[in-house]
Design a protein around this motif. Structure first.
Motif, mmCIF file in Angstrom:
data_model
loop_
_atom_site.group_PDB
_atom_site.id
_atom_site.type_symbol
_atom_site.label_atom_id
_atom_site.label_comp_id
_atom_site.label_asym_id
_atom_site.label_seq_id
_atom_site.Cartn_x
_atom_site.Cartn_y
_atom_site.Cartn_z
ATOM 1 N N GLN A 71 0.862 -1.182 0.000
ATOM 2 C CA GLN A 71 0.000 0.000 0.000
ATOM 3 C C GLN A 71 0.897 1.229 0.000
ATOM 4 O O GLN A 71 1.525 1.562 1.007
ATOM 5 C CB GLN A 71 -0.908 0.029 1.228
ATOM 6 N N VAL B 38 2.016 5.072 0.170
ATOM 7 C CA VAL B 38 1.601 6.348 0.757
ATOM 8 C C VAL B 38 2.679 7.363 0.412
ATOM 9 O O VAL B 38 3.839 7.191 0.797
ATOM 10 C CB VAL B 38 1.416 6.248 2.280
ATOM 11 N N GLU C 68 -4.320 2.096 -5.058
ATOM 12 C CA GLU C 68 -4.366 3.558 -5.098
ATOM 13 C C GLU C 68 -3.324 4.138 -4.146
ATOM 14 O O GLU C 68 -3.139 3.645 -3.029
ATOM 15 C CB GLU C 68 -5.760 4.027 -4.684
ATOM 16 N N LEU D 273 -2.156 6.715 -1.522
ATOM 17 C CA LEU D 273 -2.762 7.605 -0.535
ATOM 18 C C LEU D 273 -1.805 8.749 -0.235
ATOM 19 O O LEU D 273 -0.593 8.551 -0.175
ATOM 20 C CB LEU D 273 -3.084 6.837 0.748
ATOM 21 N N SER D 274 -2.363 9.921 -0.053
ATOM 22 C CA SER D 274 -1.528 11.080 0.226
ATOM 23 C C SER D 274 -2.177 12.021 1.231
ATOM 24 O O SER D 274 -1.561 12.420 2.212
ATOM 25 C CB SER D 274 -1.210 11.833 -1.070
ATOM 26 N N GLU E 132 -15.621 11.478 -1.364
ATOM 27 C CA GLU E 132 -15.243 10.328 -0.553
ATOM 28 C C GLU E 132 -16.121 10.260 0.688
ATOM 29 O O GLU E 132 -16.629 11.266 1.174
ATOM 30 C CB GLU E 132 -13.775 10.422 -0.112
ATOM 31 N N ALA F 95 -13.449 8.273 5.554
ATOM 32 C CA ALA F 95 -12.181 7.970 4.894
ATOM 33 C C ALA F 95 -10.994 8.552 5.646
ATOM 34 O O ALA F 95 -9.864 8.091 5.470
ATOM 35 C CB ALA F 95 -12.196 8.491 3.459
ATOM 36 N N LYS G 155 -8.498 6.226 7.504
ATOM 37 C CA LYS G 155 -7.707 5.215 6.801
ATOM 38 C C LYS G 155 -6.360 4.976 7.482
ATOM 39 O O LYS G 155 -5.834 3.862 7.439
ATOM 40 C CB LYS G 155 -7.467 5.648 5.349
ATOM 41 N N HIS G 156 -5.789 6.008 8.074
ATOM 42 C CA HIS G 156 -4.493 5.833 8.728
ATOM 43 C C HIS G 156 -4.579 4.825 9.872
ATOM 44 O O HIS G 156 -3.652 4.054 10.109
ATOM 45 C CB HIS G 156 -3.939 7.176 9.223
ATOM 46 N N MET H 205 -0.880 11.923 5.660
ATOM 47 C CA MET H 205 -1.331 10.548 5.795
ATOM 48 C C MET H 205 -0.178 9.661 6.277
ATOM 49 O O MET H 205 -0.363 8.774 7.111
ATOM 50 C CB MET H 205 -1.871 10.043 4.453
#
Length: 425
Positions: free
Chosen positions: A36, A38, A59, A61-62, A70, A74, A77-78, A109
């Motif tokens: 994943q 980031v 995808e 993540l940033s 969204e 969301a 997510k962290h 993130m």
């Protein structure tokens, strides 16, 4: 290296070395890991997130907060990733990122994932040589290591600035191998952020961040004529293992290497020498080191008058007149400063402990590592070693037969944990 079934959060930050993250992602996935990615906003200036997303199959993540459209949940997510991952790897990690992580900042993130993670965290710094050596960076590295974070020292070489020094991100294939070993070892020890918060950071190797460690390794050669020399069978494996172990603990390592066929460990500055005189001059140039580990096998004698042409066969007997070479370790011991730790090696064939203790006293050492040539699994040329560490205060520590990399770690553990001979931490 198999990483099958491992879940890895791969953090990518704003270093020119971010271009290597594409190859790193590909290799991690090929090894079987779920990756994943980031990325920080600055990382996107060096490599497109689309490239990383395509290679990872996920995808990128940033942003910490959800974008328009969204789900409002969301932003958690962290937390989910901190629970999902088997390990968080940040490669490359900039000086800014190290500072944020050391200070507990949570403005992206990536930093939020690290603070939420219940798994081990590994960072691979990449920056200019002077930035890596700056006291602020060394303090941040020491803080992270004390918190249980594993720090992979940068490699030595040409940097984007045009300078040559420590600061390069290790090559992706090397990183993948280190990540595999790290996850295996972390799993065996149960080391993660929760463990570190509960005080289990004592299980991690003691930090040498901010310390200068000088290691000598390999043989010396003393010319008899332009094509022949006097030497010994040292391969340099023990000294190189000690240099690599010290670098992994965050030290600035200078390795004075005799003629050996070994690659320079990542994050280590290497100076090649040939003769005992070369070694003395190089050692004196770095005599300010906080810790000196003299593992080189120095030739005690050299031809007094080496020939300038190849010697031809003549009489059945050839008489050589030899001279003593300089006592490198004795010279360093005679000028040893307060707070400096000096470690020697003694390779013996008989009466080993008596000879080693004599050398310990004569050369003003703090520790001496005794190994016995001819003993199974020990001495020159072997892939393993067995060492008895003798301290100036009378301490005696047996390190059983093990691969030289493990023996090196055990030696550094003893230096870090014992007051004998000053502070090696």
């Amino acid at each position: 290296m198999s990483l099958r079934g491992k879940k890895i959060v791969l953090g990518i930050t704003g270093s020119i070395a971010a271009y290597k993250a594409a190859d790193l992602t590909r290799r991690l996935v090929k090894a079987g890991a779920e990756v994943q990615p980031v990325m920080t906003a600055a990382a996107g200036r060096f490599i497109p997130p689309l490239t990383i997303a395509t290679l990872a199959g996920r995808e990128v993540l940033s942003e910490l907060f959800p974008e328009a459209g969204e789900a409002q949940t969301a932003w958690t997510k962290h937390v989910d990733l901190g629970l999902w991952a088997d390990g968080v790897v940040i490669a490359p990690a900039t000086a800014q990122t190290l500072a944020k992580l050391a200070g507990g900042f949570c403005d992206s993130m990536l930093t939020a994932v690290v603070l939420s993670a219940r798994c081990p965290v590994l960072v691979a710094p990449a920056m200019d040589h002077d930035m890596w050596g700056h006291p602020a960076t060394r303090r941040n590295v020491a803080t992270l290591q004390a918190d249980g974070v594993t720090v992979v020292p940068p490699a030595h070489g040409e940097l984007a600035s045009g300078l040559i020094g420590d600061g390069r991100l290790p090559e992706p294939e090397d990183l993948v191998a280190q990540i595999g070993r790290w996850l295996d070892e972390s799993g065996e020890r149960g080391i993660g952020h929760d463990a570190a918060r509960l005080g289990a950071e004592a299980d991690a190797p003691a930090s040498l961040a901010g310390r200068h460690v000088l290691v000598t390794a390999g043989p010396t050669r003393e010319a008899l004529d332009p094509v022949r020399f006097l030497s010994n069978g040292s391969t340099g494996q023990m000294g190189f293992a000690l240099a690599a172990a010290a670098a992994r603990r965050g030290a600035r390592v200078t390795l004075l290497a005799g003629p050996v066929a070994l690659d320079t460990p990542p994050g280590v500055e290497r100076v090649d020498i040939v003769t005992a005189d070369d070694l003395l001059q190089a050692a004196l140039a770095h005599a300010e080191a906080d810790v000196v580990i003299a593992a080189a096998a120095v030739s005690d004698y050299a031809p007094a008058e080496p020939a300038d042409r190849k010697l031809k066969k003549g009489d059945d007997d050839l008489t050589l007149r030899l001279r003593r070479t300089p006592d490198v370790l004795g010279t360093l011991g005679a000028q040893k400063r307060d707070g400096q730790t000096l470690v020697g090696f003694a390779l013996e064939t008989h009466d080993g402990e008596a000879h080693a203790r004599g050398k310990l006293a004569r050369k003003h050492l703090d520790w001496i590592a005794l190994n016995v040539q001819g003993e199974p699994g020990a001495g020159m040329g072997a892939a393993t070693n067995r060492v008895t560490l003798l301290g100036a205060d009378g301490a005696r520590v047996e390190i059983p037969t093990a691969p030289k990399a493990e023996v090196a770690e055990a030696i550094l553990d003893v230096l870090a944990s014992s007051p004998s001979g000053g502070d090696a931490r």
